[in-house]
Design a protein around this motif. Sequence first.
Motif, PDB file in Angstrom:
ATOM      1  N   THR A   1      82.485  22.581  47.546  1.00 27.49           N
ATOM      2  CA  THR A   1      81.891  23.900  47.793  1.00 27.49           C
ATOM      3  C   THR A   1      80.510  23.769  48.420  1.00 27.49           C
ATOM      4  O   THR A   1      80.160  24.518  49.337  1.00 27.49           O
ATOM      5  CB  THR A   1      81.789  24.681  46.471  1.00 27.49           C
TER       6      THR A   1
ATOM      7  N   LEU B   1      77.871  27.775  57.940  1.00 32.66           N
ATOM      8  CA  LEU B   1      77.657  29.211  57.804  1.00 32.66           C
ATOM      9  C   LEU B   1      77.231  29.834  59.130  1.00 32.66           C
ATOM     10  O   LEU B   1      77.740  30.897  59.520  1.00 32.66           O
ATOM     11  CB  LEU B   1      76.603  29.478  56.730  1.00 32.66           C
TER      12      LEU B   1
ATOM     13  N   SER C   1      74.246  24.708  56.279  1.00 35.82           N
ATOM     14  CA  SER C   1      73.779  25.743  57.206  1.00 35.82           C
ATOM     15  C   SER C   1      74.630  25.856  58.465  1.00 35.82           C
ATOM     16  O   SER C   1      74.952  26.974  58.904  1.00 35.82           O
ATOM     17  CB  SER C   1      72.321  25.474  57.579  1.00 35.82           C
TER      18      SER C   1
ATOM     19  N   ASP D   1      85.726  20.756  59.148  1.00 39.10           N
ATOM     20  CA  ASP D   1      85.770  22.105  58.602  1.00 39.10           C
ATOM     21  C   ASP D   1      87.227  22.397  58.263  1.00 39.10           C
ATOM     22  O   ASP D   1      88.113  21.564  58.484  1.00 39.10           O
ATOM     23  CB  ASP D   1      85.189  23.138  59.576  1.00 39.10           C
TER      24      ASP D   1
ATOM     25  N   LYS E   1      86.095  27.425  55.786  1.00 35.74           N
ATOM     26  CA  LYS E   1      85.735  26.504  54.715  1.00 35.74           C
ATOM     27  C   LYS E   1      86.927  25.647  54.323  1.00 35.74           C
ATOM     28  O   LYS E   1      88.071  26.110  54.309  1.00 35.74           O
ATOM     29  CB  LYS E   1      85.222  27.285  53.507  1.00 35.74           C
TER      30      LYS E   1
ATOM     31  N   ASP F   1      80.852  22.996  52.061  1.00 37.76           N
ATOM     32  CA  ASP F   1      81.319  24.160  52.810  1.00 37.76           C
ATOM     33  C   ASP F   1      80.189  25.133  53.131  1.00 37.76           C
ATOM     34  O   ASP F   1      80.335  25.968  54.036  1.00 37.76           O
ATOM     35  CB  ASP F   1      82.388  24.908  52.015  1.00 37.76           C
ATOM     36  N   ASN F   2      79.104  25.055  52.383  1.00 37.07           N
ATOM     37  CA  ASN F   2      78.020  26.024  52.547  1.00 37.07           C
ATOM     38  C   ASN F   2      76.762  25.422  53.159  1.00 37.07           C
ATOM     39  O   ASN F   2      75.675  25.991  53.001  1.00 37.07           O
ATOM     40  CB  ASN F   2      77.704  26.670  51.193  1.00 37.07           C
TER      41      ASN F   2
ATOM     42  N   LYS G   1      76.893  17.703  48.627  1.00 36.61           N
ATOM     43  CA  LYS G   1      76.934  17.850  50.081  1.00 36.61           C
ATOM     44  C   LYS G   1      77.760  16.760  50.733  1.00 36.61           C
ATOM     45  O   LYS G   1      78.682  17.029  51.508  1.00 36.61           O
ATOM     46  CB  LYS G   1      75.506  17.836  50.646  1.00 36.61           C
TER      47      LYS G   1
END
Length: 206
Positions: free
Chosen positions: A157, A166, A163, A129, A172, A160-161, A190
Motif C-alpha cells: 500500500t 498519485l 508521489s 504499477d 495501484k 502504491d501511494n 515503500k
Amino acid sequence: MDIKYQNQLNQIPHKYPWLTSLYALILQFKPKNIIEYGTEYGGTAMVMALALKQLHDEENHKGKIHTYDTFEVQSKGEIGSVPQLERAKQNLSQPFIKDFIEVDRGDFWEFCKQKDKDFDLLYFDIDNDGEKVLEMYNGCKDNIEKGSIVLFEGGSTVRDNVSWMLDLNKIKMTDIQDKVNYKLLTPNQKYSFSIIYNPKIYDLEI
C-alpha cells in the motif's frame, strides 16, 4: 541453504532492503532460465547471479539470467532513469558472475505479447504499477500455471501511494492483487517485493 556470498551481496550498490530475500528465493527455487526486465545498472541481476554461482558451486546447477532493458530510450509507462547499455554490460562483466548473465535491449510489453514464452523465473522492475503487473499476468498466466515463478518490485500500500503513482494517476498494484493473486514478501513499506506462483505446485509459507 546458507547464503555463501553475503559479503559480495553487501557490496552491491542498491536501494532495496530485500536483496537477501531475492538471493534466498533463487537458492530455493533453483531456476535454470531467469528472465529480468528492468536491468538498469545491473544490481538485481548481480544478486541473482551470485545465487546461481552458489548453486553451481555446490550442486553443479546450470542457470542463466537473460536481463533486458530499453536502456537509452524509455518504454511505455516508464518514468525513471534511462541507463546506458554499455555501462550495464560493464557492471555485469565482472569475472565472478559474468558466466551467469546475458544482457541486451528488450521491451517488457513486447515480451508479454510473445507466445510460447519459456522461463522458470521472471523478475521485473520497470516503474511498476497495476497496469504492468496485470499485463504481465495476462501474458504469462500459462507459464505460472505450469510452475513458473514471477517476482516483482512493489505490491505494498505504501508503494502504491508514492508521489509519482498519485500524480500520474497510475493503477495501484493492490487494486489488482486479487486478480493476479500476488503475495507481498516484505512489510508494508515503500521498497517492497512480491511473488506470484501456483499454490498447487508450491507450498510456500508466506
